[in-house]
Design an enzyme around this catalytic site. Structure first.
Site, PDB file in Angstrom:
ATOM      1  N   CYS A   1      61.745  29.477  43.205  1.00  0.00           N
ATOM      2  CA  CYS A   1      61.582  30.009  41.778  1.00  0.00           C
ATOM      3  C   CYS A   1      61.866  31.390  41.807  1.00  0.00           C
ATOM      4  O   CYS A   1      61.213  32.356  42.630  1.00  0.00           O
ATOM      5  CB  CYS A   1      60.020  29.744  41.228  1.00  0.00           C
ATOM      6  SG  CYS A   1      59.770  30.820  39.727  1.00  0.00           S
ATOM      7  N   GLU A   2      62.771  31.867  41.068  1.00  0.00           N
ATOM      8  CA  GLU A   2      63.030  33.383  41.083  1.00  0.00           C
ATOM      9  C   GLU A   2      61.974  34.302  40.439  1.00  0.00           C
ATOM     10  O   GLU A   2      62.047  35.645  40.732  1.00  0.00           O
ATOM     11  CB  GLU A   2      64.259  33.763  40.323  1.00  0.00           C
ATOM     12  CG  GLU A   2      64.494  33.568  38.726  1.00  0.00           C
ATOM     13  CD  GLU A   2      65.547  33.744  38.148  1.00  0.00           C
ATOM     14  OE1 GLU A   2      65.598  34.163  37.033  1.00  0.00           O
ATOM     15  OE2 GLU A   2      66.687  33.396  38.605  1.00  0.00           O
ATOM     16  N   HIS A   3      61.084  33.936  39.791  1.00  0.00           N
ATOM     17  CA  HIS A   3      59.900  34.671  39.249  1.00  0.00           C
ATOM     18  C   HIS A   3      58.796  35.124  40.284  1.00  0.00           C
ATOM     19  O   HIS A   3      58.212  36.185  40.092  1.00  0.00           O
ATOM     20  CB  HIS A   3      59.319  33.896  37.981  1.00  0.00           C
ATOM     21  CG  HIS A   3      60.227  33.717  36.803  1.00  0.00           C
ATOM     22  ND1 HIS A   3      60.199  32.415  35.987  1.00  0.00           N
ATOM     23  CD2 HIS A   3      61.148  34.206  36.285  1.00  0.00           C
ATOM     24  CE1 HIS A   3      61.229  32.523  35.157  1.00  0.00           C
ATOM     25  NE2 HIS A   3      61.772  33.643  35.503  1.00  0.00           N
ATOM     26  N   HIS A   4      58.473  34.086  41.089  1.00  0.00           N
ATOM     27  CA  HIS A   4      57.450  34.326  42.047  1.00  0.00           C
ATOM     28  C   HIS A   4      57.991  34.245  43.557  1.00  0.00           C
ATOM     29  O   HIS A   4      57.083  34.293  44.702  1.00  0.00           O
ATOM     30  CB  HIS A   4      56.113  33.661  41.888  1.00  0.00           C
ATOM     31  CG  HIS A   4      55.727  33.726  40.561  1.00  0.00           C
ATOM     32  ND1 HIS A   4      56.032  32.944  39.213  1.00  0.00           N
ATOM     33  CD2 HIS A   4      54.879  34.554  40.095  1.00  0.00           C
ATOM     34  CE1 HIS A   4      55.401  33.351  38.293  1.00  0.00           C
ATOM     35  NE2 HIS A   4      54.544  34.285  38.640  1.00  0.00           N
TER      36      HIS A   4
ATOM     37  N   GLN B   1      64.466  26.050  37.272  1.00  0.00           N
ATOM     38  CA  GLN B   1      64.821  24.583  36.782  1.00  0.00           C
ATOM     39  C   GLN B   1      65.931  24.406  35.875  1.00  0.00           C
ATOM     40  O   GLN B   1      66.800  23.583  35.949  1.00  0.00           O
ATOM     41  CB  GLN B   1      63.760  23.644  36.892  1.00  0.00           C
ATOM     42  CG  GLN B   1      64.016  22.202  36.980  1.00  0.00           C
ATOM     43  CD  GLN B   1      62.605  21.407  36.827  1.00  0.00           C
ATOM     44  OE1 GLN B   1      61.747  21.782  37.357  1.00  0.00           O
ATOM     45  NE2 GLN B   1      62.768  20.157  36.297  1.00  0.00           N
TER      46      GLN B   1
ATOM     47  N   HIS C   1      56.021  22.490  40.840  1.00  0.00           N
ATOM     48  CA  HIS C   1      56.503  24.000  40.920  1.00  0.00           C
ATOM     49  C   HIS C   1      55.095  24.596  41.517  1.00  0.00           C
ATOM     50  O   HIS C   1      54.278  24.633  40.844  1.00  0.00           O
ATOM     51  CB  HIS C   1      56.922  24.718  39.587  1.00  0.00           C
ATOM     52  CG  HIS C   1      58.187  24.278  38.998  1.00  0.00           C
ATOM     53  ND1 HIS C   1      59.229  25.208  38.791  1.00  0.00           N
ATOM     54  CD2 HIS C   1      58.730  23.431  38.359  1.00  0.00           C
ATOM     55  CE1 HIS C   1      60.258  24.657  38.588  1.00  0.00           C
ATOM     56  NE2 HIS C   1      59.965  23.501  38.108  1.00  0.00           N
TER      57      HIS C   1
ATOM     58  N   CYS D   1      54.414  27.548  41.829  1.00  0.00           N
ATOM     59  CA  CYS D   1      53.881  28.714  40.965  1.00  0.00           C
ATOM     60  C   CYS D   1      52.900  28.226  39.848  1.00  0.00           C
ATOM     61  O   CYS D   1      52.033  29.166  39.456  1.00  0.00           O
ATOM     62  CB  CYS D   1      55.161  29.583  40.323  1.00  0.00           C
ATOM     63  SG  CYS D   1      56.162  28.590  39.252  1.00  0.00           S
TER      64      CYS D   1
END
Length: 199
Positions: free
Chosen positions: A88-91, A129, A157, A159
């Site tokens: 995941c690019e956020h975390h 995703q 996920h 996260c």
């Protein structure tokens, strides 16, 4: 007695830069980077990150083009339960699950192993995703130019499971449809096939 050897090729300069950065991160969270269990972690993490984001260095359309064959076949081709692992690019935490993909050929088929290959290429990038689903869909649609293409991804996920809301049993489903799969009867057939066991 021989020693175990395992060889992987990585860019030495990138590895060294990432190694230094991971060492700083470990120090920043209070770890002792000289202790036995941690001393090699920065290098391992540097190599792991390069592998997990190696999809940026590959051309998924070229992978499909390398195994396209002219064939007069116009029925649905389904490849389901394709394992996928991404970050995941956020975390920068993993998400993982399965992709189900179908296409209806329009003069060309593709080697079956190439569909999972392009899933891997797009998954081995920092992702969300929704974009992963779209990227796979559009790559197949633009390259094969089929009568229709469908992609469904089901993923968990970390996260959401390890941090934040901590919902361990949550699964996210995304989908995309083009061409013939925009018709309800074709889409229904595809969804029925991926949800049933043929064995």
């Amino acid at each position: 007695m021989g020693s175990y050897k395992y060889f992987e090729e990585y860019d030495e300069q990138v590895t060294e830069e990432l190694k230094g950065n991971f060492s700083k991160i470990l120090k920043g969270i209070g770890e002792d980077v000289t202790r036995e269990g941690i001393v090699k972690t920065p290098e391992r993490a540097a190599k792991a990150m390069q592998f997990l984001t190696s999809g940026h260095c590959e051309d998924p359309a070229e992978i499909l083009r390398s195994a396209m064959f002219a064939e007069d076949y116009h029925d649905m081709v389904v490849i389901k339960d394709i394992e996928l692992y991404s970050l995941c690019e956020h975390h920068i935490l993993p998400f993982f699950g399965k992709a189900h993909i179908a296409y209806i050929p329009n003069g060309h088929i593709v080697g079956l192993s190439k569909i999972p290959r392009i899933v891997d290429v797009f998954a081995r990038r920092l992702q969300v995703q929704e974009r992963l689903t779209h990227d796979i869909l559009e790559c197949i649609n633009d390259t094969l130019k089929p009568e229709g293409v469908a992609v469904v991804i089901e993923a968990s996920h970390m996260c959401m499971m390890m941090r934040g809301v901590q919902k361990q049993n949550s699964v996210t489903t995304t989908s995309g449809f083009r061409g013939q799969f925009e018709k309800i009867e074709t889409r229904t057939e595809f969804l029925k096939l991926i949800s049933s066991s043929l064995s």
